[in-house]
Design an enzyme around this catalytic site. Structure first.
Site, PDB file in Angstrom:
ATOM      1  N   LYS A   9      17.760   0.603  -0.894  1.00 52.34           N
ATOM      2  CA  LYS A   9      18.741  -0.295  -1.512  1.00 52.34           C
ATOM      3  C   LYS A   9      20.073   0.439  -1.753  1.00 52.34           C
ATOM      4  O   LYS A   9      21.155  -0.114  -1.539  1.00 52.34           O
ATOM      5  CB  LYS A   9      18.179  -0.839  -2.830  1.00 52.34           C
TER       6      LYS A   9
ATOM      7  N   LYS B 119      27.711   0.190 -10.935  1.00 50.42           N
ATOM      8  CA  LYS B 119      26.415   0.765 -11.342  1.00 50.42           C
ATOM      9  C   LYS B 119      25.708   1.351 -10.113  1.00 50.42           C
ATOM     10  O   LYS B 119      25.199   2.466 -10.149  1.00 50.42           O
ATOM     11  CB  LYS B 119      25.562  -0.329 -11.989  1.00 50.42           C
TER      12      LYS B 119
HETATM   13  P1  NAP Z   1      22.640 -10.582 -14.646  1.00 53.97           P
HETATM   14  O1  NAP Z   1      22.948 -11.976 -14.213  1.00 53.97           O
HETATM   15  O2  NAP Z   1      23.649  -9.818 -15.418  1.00 53.97           O
HETATM   16  O3  NAP Z   1      21.265 -10.652 -15.481  1.00 53.97           O
HETATM   17  C1  NAP Z   1      20.724  -9.519 -16.088  1.00 53.97           C
HETATM   18  C2  NAP Z   1      19.396  -9.878 -16.716  1.00 53.97           C
HETATM   19  O4  NAP Z   1      18.841  -8.697 -17.276  1.00 53.97           O
HETATM   20  C3  NAP Z   1      19.508 -10.891 -17.865  1.00 53.97           C
HETATM   21  O5  NAP Z   1      18.358 -11.696 -17.873  1.00 53.97           O
HETATM   22  C4  NAP Z   1      19.553  -9.965 -19.091  1.00 53.97           C
HETATM   23  O6  NAP Z   1      19.122 -10.584 -20.285  1.00 53.97           O
HETATM   24  C5  NAP Z   1      18.556  -8.912 -18.664  1.00 53.97           C
HETATM   25  N1  NAP Z   1      18.703  -7.649 -19.390  1.00 53.97           N
HETATM   26  C6  NAP Z   1      19.699  -6.730 -19.253  1.00 53.97           C
HETATM   27  N2  NAP Z   1      19.497  -5.681 -20.065  1.00 53.97           N
HETATM   28  C7  NAP Z   1      18.331  -5.936 -20.731  1.00 53.97           C
HETATM   29  C8  NAP Z   1      17.594  -5.218 -21.688  1.00 53.97           C
HETATM   30  N3  NAP Z   1      17.993  -4.020 -22.135  1.00 53.97           N
HETATM   31  N4  NAP Z   1      16.446  -5.779 -22.148  1.00 53.97           N
HETATM   32  C9  NAP Z   1      16.039  -6.976 -21.705  1.00 53.97           C
HETATM   33  N5  NAP Z   1      16.686  -7.709 -20.774  1.00 53.97           N
HETATM   34  C10 NAP Z   1      17.829  -7.184 -20.295  1.00 53.97           C
HETATM   35  O7  NAP Z   1      22.269  -9.651 -13.411  1.00 53.97           O
HETATM   36  P2  NAP Z   1      21.747 -10.059 -11.952  1.00 53.97           P
HETATM   37  O8  NAP Z   1      22.913 -10.343 -11.076  1.00 53.97           O
HETATM   38  O9  NAP Z   1      20.657 -11.074 -12.079  1.00 53.97           O
HETATM   39  O10 NAP Z   1      21.168  -8.639 -11.463  1.00 53.97           O
HETATM   40  C11 NAP Z   1      19.902  -8.173 -11.889  1.00 53.97           C
HETATM   41  C12 NAP Z   1      19.519  -6.972 -11.045  1.00 53.97           C
HETATM   42  O11 NAP Z   1      19.473  -7.361  -9.661  1.00 53.97           O
HETATM   43  C13 NAP Z   1      20.493  -5.790 -11.127  1.00 53.97           C
HETATM   44  O12 NAP Z   1      19.801  -4.569 -11.086  1.00 53.97           O
HETATM   45  C14 NAP Z   1      21.357  -5.980  -9.878  1.00 53.97           C
HETATM   46  O13 NAP Z   1      21.924  -4.759  -9.432  1.00 53.97           O
HETATM   47  C15 NAP Z   1      20.333  -6.533  -8.907  1.00 53.97           C
HETATM   48  N6  NAP Z   1      20.902  -7.323  -7.807  1.00 53.97           N
HETATM   49  C16 NAP Z   1      21.869  -8.255  -8.062  1.00 53.97           C
HETATM   50  C17 NAP Z   1      22.399  -8.994  -6.990  1.00 53.97           C
HETATM   51  C18 NAP Z   1      23.482 -10.040  -7.198  1.00 53.97           C
HETATM   52  O14 NAP Z   1      24.067 -10.494  -6.207  1.00 53.97           O
HETATM   53  N7  NAP Z   1      23.776 -10.467  -8.433  1.00 53.97           N
HETATM   54  C19 NAP Z   1      21.949  -8.774  -5.700  1.00 53.97           C
HETATM   55  C20 NAP Z   1      20.935  -7.843  -5.488  1.00 53.97           C
HETATM   56  C21 NAP Z   1      20.431  -7.117  -6.548  1.00 53.97           C
HETATM   57  P3  NAP Z   1      20.160 -11.443 -21.180  1.00 53.97           P
HETATM   58  O15 NAP Z   1      20.114 -12.832 -20.595  1.00 53.97           O
HETATM   59  O16 NAP Z   1      19.625 -11.379 -22.548  1.00 53.97           O
HETATM   60  O17 NAP Z   1      21.519 -10.794 -21.063  1.00 53.97           O
END
Ligand code: NAP
Length: 297
Positions: free
Chosen positions: A173, A241
């Protein structure tokens, strides 16, 4: 064979549509999200709610986590009230976040002491891939465990590749993220150069989009840059990140990544300008400050 009961932690931009796809595929689902209001849509679709990651693990056979960064995954799996305190021998924990490969190995070691298999299974394909269940999934860990979890992965993505032992899914990744980040900067510089010299941007994209410069970034992000649409698919903050994770790993292994470091600095400038929550196409804003030209149609 009875279907696995799946516990799902992290209903963010990626996690929520992924959890919905598991429900649609017929899995019995229990969910937990730190901000509880974000669970409501899933509960109305038939998912059960857990009180904590520990409680969720007690009611699951397979636990999936997809939260933000390495410390967040550590907290929900290994922290007080974390998944590890609710697991039973024979369970599987799958982390689909993008985190440090070394942390993935540490989590695997801690869970294996309780007879639990761990898979690091980060994804590419963005929010669109999560919604359409067309993610590419790169898996590190035991191959037999991957086979056991294949019905779950098939409900989430179109391609599942076993990359090697624990941590190797994350290494794959991060290699993907290095290539993406550099490619974004390549698109920005090409557009900025063309705009400054007065090219018609429609004609430019028409001429080059299916040639040697073609890429996902050129096809998907260049039109957004030109439309001044900076809404996130993947945010500058998350891309920073991933660059940090790649540079940390590279430093540890003495691998030079000069261009990745440069892109990181430009994206850091975009964040400093107040656009960290915008999409990665907002990298063009840093180039605009340097060149004094606004890149639009
Ligand atoms: P996001 O929309 O910011 O959501 C983050 C999630 O993580 C939320 O549910 C948040 O809870 C939770 N969270 C964060 N810190 C936490 C903690 N300390 N304890 C408990 N829950 C926690 O992020 P996302 O875009 O879905 O991305 C999630 C992961 O997938 C990341 O590692 C990212 O790099 C990866 N990813 C993202 C994409 C993309 O296009 N967005 C693509 C591939 C991979 P709350 O609702 O309470 O804030």
């Amino acid at each position: 064979m009875q279907r696995e009961r799946v516990g799902f932690i992290g209903l963010g931009r990626m996690g929520k549509p992924m959890a919905m796809n598991l429900l649609k595929a017929g899995f019995e689902l229990i969910v937990w999200n730190r901000t509880r209001s974000k669970m409501e849509e899933l509960l109305s679709m038939g998912a059960a709610a857990a009180h904590s990651p520990k409680d969720l693990a007690e009611h699951s056979d397979v636990v999936i986590t997809i939260v933000s960064d390495t410390p967040d995954v550590m907290e929900v799996i290994l922290g007080d009230n974390g998944v590890i305190h609710g697991v039973r021998e024979g369970m599987v924990v799958i982390d689909m976040s993008t985190i440090s490969p070394c942390a993935a190995q540490q989590i695997a070691a801690a869970l294996s002491e309780r007879g639990v298999q761990f898979l690091d299974a980060p994804v590419t394909g963005g929010e669109k891939g999560a919604i359409e269940a067309t993610l590419n999934i790169m898996v590190g860990g035991d191959e037999k465990t991957l086979e056991r979890c294949m019905p779950i992965f098939k409900a989430l993505g179109k391609k599942v590749v076993h990359m090697g032992g624990n941590g190797m899914g994350q290494v794959a990744k991060l290699a993907n993220q290095i290539i993406c980040a550099i490619n974004i900067l390549a698109v920005c510089e090409g557009l900025m150069f063309a705009k400054k010299l007065g090219l018609d941007m429609n004609k430019l994209l028409d001429a080059i989009s299916d040639g040697a410069a073609s890429s996902w970034m050129l096809s998907n992000l260049a039109p957004k840059m030109l439309e001044r649409d900076f809404e996130p698919g993947f945010s500058i903050r998350l891309q920073l990140k991933d660059i940090r994770l790649a540079l940390e790993m590279a430093q540890k292994m003495m691998i030079p990544l000069p261009v990745t470091a440069l892109v990181g600095q430009l994206m850091r400038a975009v964040e400093a300008l107040g656009f960290g929550d915008k999409g990665t196409q907002a990298t063009i804003l840093a180039l605009e400050r340097l060149s004094g030209v606004e890149v639009n149609w």
